[in-house]
Enzyme design. Structure first.
Site, PDB file in Angstrom:
ATOM      1  N   LYS A  55     -16.967 -24.911 -24.116  1.00  0.00           N
ATOM      2  CA  LYS A  55     -17.908 -25.386 -24.941  1.00  0.00           C
ATOM      3  C   LYS A  55     -17.544 -26.916 -24.667  1.00  0.00           C
ATOM      4  O   LYS A  55     -18.478 -27.886 -24.520  1.00  0.00           O
ATOM      5  CB  LYS A  55     -17.464 -25.344 -26.434  1.00  0.00           C
ATOM      6  CG  LYS A  55     -18.037 -24.070 -27.024  1.00  0.00           C
ATOM      7  CD  LYS A  55     -17.545 -23.897 -28.420  1.00  0.00           C
ATOM      8  CE  LYS A  55     -18.214 -22.228 -28.825  1.00  0.00           C
ATOM      9  NZ  LYS A  55     -17.073 -21.708 -29.767  1.00  0.00           N
ATOM     10  N   GLN A  99     -13.461 -22.501 -34.551  1.00  0.00           N
ATOM     11  CA  GLN A  99     -13.576 -21.460 -33.772  1.00  0.00           C
ATOM     12  C   GLN A  99     -12.875 -20.118 -34.582  1.00  0.00           C
ATOM     13  O   GLN A  99     -11.887 -20.096 -35.309  1.00  0.00           O
ATOM     14  CB  GLN A  99     -13.025 -21.414 -32.512  1.00  0.00           C
ATOM     15  CG  GLN A  99     -12.804 -20.330 -31.641  1.00  0.00           C
ATOM     16  CD  GLN A  99     -14.183 -20.255 -31.070  1.00  0.00           C
ATOM     17  OE1 GLN A  99     -14.969 -21.078 -30.723  1.00  0.00           O
ATOM     18  NE2 GLN A  99     -14.517 -18.953 -30.646  1.00  0.00           N
ATOM     19  N   ASP A 122     -22.534 -24.606 -36.411  1.00  0.00           N
ATOM     20  CA  ASP A 122     -22.706 -23.261 -36.289  1.00  0.00           C
ATOM     21  C   ASP A 122     -23.546 -22.418 -37.335  1.00  0.00           C
ATOM     22  O   ASP A 122     -23.880 -21.479 -36.990  1.00  0.00           O
ATOM     23  CB  ASP A 122     -21.240 -22.877 -36.633  1.00  0.00           C
ATOM     24  CG  ASP A 122     -20.372 -22.186 -35.540  1.00  0.00           C
ATOM     25  OD1 ASP A 122     -20.818 -21.859 -34.767  1.00  0.00           O
ATOM     26  OD2 ASP A 122     -18.960 -22.184 -35.783  1.00  0.00           O
TER      27      ASP A 122
HETATM   28  N1  GUN Z   1     -16.160 -17.068 -32.175  1.00  0.00           N
HETATM   29  C1  GUN Z   1     -17.105 -16.501 -31.389  1.00  0.00           C
HETATM   30  N2  GUN Z   1     -18.339 -16.914 -31.400  1.00  0.00           N
HETATM   31  C2  GUN Z   1     -18.259 -17.855 -32.347  1.00  0.00           C
HETATM   32  C3  GUN Z   1     -19.187 -18.882 -32.507  1.00  0.00           C
HETATM   33  O1  GUN Z   1     -20.327 -18.799 -32.224  1.00  0.00           O
HETATM   34  N3  GUN Z   1     -18.593 -19.819 -33.579  1.00  0.00           N
HETATM   35  C4  GUN Z   1     -17.399 -19.880 -34.182  1.00  0.00           C
HETATM   36  N4  GUN Z   1     -17.311 -20.784 -34.673  1.00  0.00           N
HETATM   37  N5  GUN Z   1     -16.464 -18.802 -33.726  1.00  0.00           N
HETATM   38  C5  GUN Z   1     -17.017 -18.100 -32.924  1.00  0.00           C
END
Ligand code: GUN
Length: 299
Positions: A55, A99, A122
């Site tokens: 990311k 996350q 998100d």
């Molecule tokens: N863990 C796995 N995929 C994601 C996501 O798209 N967002 C977040 N915040 N955590 C994750």
């Protein structure tokens, strides 16, 4: 025997990231600053570390600022909530992503609820799921929005089509269903308690599989010509002589490709879309926060 068209999510995501980079550079000119995404990682889960690194890299490559917060496994819930509060108040931060999963001593819902909904890129905050449900502008979770982009690219209008979503998670199944309803599909949400699942799936023009069960969906579940979107990422047990198993989806790809009209592969289908859509949501947040108009539909 027909063979399904392959929906190339990797190529689509690359094009989307290129459009975002152009719009991010224009934002910088107009706003006098870069758009910014803050990513918070608690603990050392190896898969999460890989995601967060990816990311960060892609955010910078798109011409945006990436702020990374790496906190100890034993960080208290209060300390994490303090970090979220600081990011809510920071004008350089347009998007906040905590996350998941979080360590078990932290209440995930409490942390998500603490994020300013207008920075919740998100789309996990209940305010954003409510906005999606009633058709107000907000933020939509990245994976289902990526699936919708692939579907519209392939099919154009989805109006009147029968869609079956397999899986009812808050992150994929439920928002996917809401998006498809908004596109005027007739939507069925199937799950582990659904009776006659193969029969239900066989009615669908659009199948979105998000259950987390390796190669569960078979060719005889699929209406000929249907469009199949596979959200699953499952690692099979290693073959003898190999140290890592093959990565497969929730759909038996080789089997279903004989019947479907189009299908996403794993890897290279839905997976690459998630981070690309996260960058899109961050740039949308930046424009809204700065009061600068963006043609969101063109992104
Ligand atoms: N863990 C796995 N995929 C994601 C996501 O798209 N967002 C977040 N915040 N955590 C994750």
């Amino acid at each position: 025997m027909t063979t399904a068209a392959v929906i190339d999510g990797k190529a689509f995501a690359e094009n989307l990231r290129a459009r975002i980079a152009v719009a991010a550079a224009q934002f910088e000119v107009h706003a006098g600053r870069k758009a910014g995404l803050a990513v918070v990682l608690v603990g050392e889960d190896p898969a999460s570390q890989v995601y967060v690194r990816s990311k960060g890299k892609q955010t910078v490559a798109a011409g945006m600022n990436s702020f990374e917060y790496k906190l100890d496994d034993n960080t208290s819930e209060g300390a994490l909530l303090d970090v979220v509060e600081r990011l809510n108040a920071d004008p350089a931060v347009d998007g906040i992503l905590v996350q998941l999963p979080l360590p078990s001593h932290i209440d995930e819902q409490k942390v998500i609820a603490a994020i300013n909904p207008d920075k919740d890129v998100d789309g996990f905050h209940v305010v954003n799921s409510g906005r999606l449900s009633v058709g107000l502008p907000g933020f939509v979770p990245c994976t289902p929005l990526g699936c919708l982009m692939l579907l519209k690219d392939r099919l154009g209008s989805l109006s009147g089509l029968d869609a079956v979503v397999i899986g009812r998670s808050n992150i994929v199944g439920k928002p996917m269903a809401a998006l498809l309803i908004a596109e005027s599909c007739t939507v069925t949400v199937a799950h582990s308690r659904t009776k006659d699942l193969p029969e239900v799936v066989k009615r669908a023009d659009i199948v979105v599989a998000a259950v987390g069960r390796a190669e569960m969906v078979k060719a005889d579940w699929i209406k000929p010509g249907a469009t199949v979107i596979d959200v699953g990422i499952n690692r099979l047990p290693p073959e003898p002589g190999s140290d890592k198993g093959r990565l497969v989806g929730d759909v038996d790809y080789a089997d279903v490709a004989k019947v479907a009209g189009a299908i996403t592969p794993v890897p290279g289908g839905v997976g690459p879309m998630t981070i690309a859509v996260l960058l899109r949501n961050t740039l949308v947040a930046a424009h809204r926060n700065a009061g600068i108009v963006l043609d969101e539909a063109a992104l």
